[in-house]
Design a protein around this motif. Structure first.
Motif, short mmCIF file in Angstrom:
data_model
loop_
_atom_site.label_atom_id
_atom_site.label_comp_id
_atom_site.label_asym_id
_atom_site.label_seq_id
_atom_site.Cartn_x
_atom_site.Cartn_y
_atom_site.Cartn_z
N ALA A 174 0.84 -1.21 0.00
CA ALA A 174 0.00 0.00 0.00
C ALA A 174 0.88 1.25 0.00
O ALA A 174 0.55 2.26 -0.64
N LYS A 175 2.00 1.21 0.71
CA LYS A 175 2.92 2.36 0.72
C LYS A 175 3.65 2.46 -0.62
O LYS A 175 3.98 3.57 -1.07
N GLY A 176 3.92 1.31 -1.27
CA GLY A 176 4.49 1.35 -2.62
C GLY A 176 3.54 2.08 -3.56
O GLY A 176 3.97 2.89 -4.40
N PHE A 177 2.27 1.81 -3.40
CA PHE A 177 1.24 2.52 -4.19
C PHE A 177 1.37 4.03 -3.95
O PHE A 177 1.32 4.82 -4.90
N ILE A 178 1.55 4.41 -2.69
CA ILE A 178 1.64 5.84 -2.35
C ILE A 178 2.85 6.49 -3.04
O ILE A 178 2.75 7.60 -3.57
#
Ligand code: NAD
Length: 258
Positions: A166-170
């Protein structure tokens, strides 16, 4: 104790919106912006009891607060409505709310955990950004700062795959925002904290794990919430970083990932 930073009025009367500002990194950044003269509209957390920021007097017209669960569509809507009701425009938007929601090994992964983690850590950022774009466009030099994580680059430690993804998405979304919003004069960057000693790790990491992380960090310690403040002030200010957009700044004591 609150540190005095170098901003010295750079944020005077700027409209700053920050999520997850009730404690940890968000509280430290919100306090610094407020101390420098910003009008801070602070989403504190899911509920009143989750915040630890000691506020200036209620009569302080420079702080507006709201609580809502950003993992839900209703919570995002409620937060956006509140911000719209308080802010004539938005100069700085900091998406800081987020957490791991437990360590789940890959062989126990469920659709529910995937949804819970991504709804909070990535969907809320997308939806809130979209809902606040009209207010950002009314600023003459708006800055969006997303809070990613070192785990976006490393994949994280055991049990944190959904949070790390999810942080990679960010991080990727930040770069997309930078390109697409540049014609509107809106910059978008992210900070990528390493291991920061906040409630987050009191919940999800053992003392042994934290000691090992500190030992393997080039600067030989964990970060603090206050360590994340200067990077946010820098990215928030068009005077300091007006030609910087689409960047991810590591705040990690020398670990080489962002
Ligand atoms: P923290 O747990 O102290 O703060 C998290 C904030 O998010 C709190 O204000 C909390 O109320 C809010 N929040 C959590 N769930 C929410 C929900 N469902 N709805 C609304 N608000 C919610 O931790 P922190 O370390 O200050 O974390 C701040 C940000 O930094 C998070 O996005 C986190 O993922 C990120 N981060 C932290 C670290 C670290 O080592 N502490 C490392 C990398 C990234």
């Amino acid at each position: 104790m609150t540190k005095q930073y170098f901003a010295k009025g750079l944020f005077s009367n700027k409209q700053v919106v920050i999520t997850g500002a009730g404690r940890g990194i968000g509280a430290a950044v919100a306090r610094a912006m407020h101390n420098d003269g910003a009008v801070v509209t602070a989403h504190l957390g899911r509920e009143q009891s989750s915040h630890q920021w000691t506020f200036p007097a209620d009569s302080d017209t420079h702080v507006n607060t709201v609580c809502a669960d950003l993992a839900t569509l209703e919570g995002v809507e409620q937060t956006a409505d509140y911000i719209n009701s308080q802010c004539p425009h938005v100069d700085v938007l900091i998406h800081n709310a987020g957490t791991m929601l437990g360590r789940v090994p890959l062989d126990s992964m469920t659709a529910e955990h995937y949804a819970d983690v991504t709804n909070l850590n990535s969907r809320s950022v997308v939806l809130l950004t979209t809902k606040l774009l009209p207010l950002l466009k009314l600023s003459n030099a708006a800055s969006i700062i997303n809070v990613s994580s070192i785990s976006a680059a490393t994949g994280g430690s055991a049990g944190s795959s959904m949070y790390s993804a999810a942080k990679g998405f960010i991080s990727t979304y930040t770069r997309s925002l930078a390109t697409e919003l540049a014609p509107h004069g809106i910059r978008a960057n992210a900070i990528s904290p390493g291991t920061i000693d906040t409630d987050f790790h009191q919940r999800y990491s053992s003392a042994e794990k934290l000691a090992a992380t500190a030992a393997s960090t080039p600067l030989k310690r964990l970060g603090t919430a206050e360590d994340c403040v200067p990077a946010c002030l820098f990215l928030a200010s068009a005077e300091l970083s007006g030609f910087i957009t689409g960047q991810i700044i590591g705040v990690n004591g020398g670990t080489s990932y962002v």
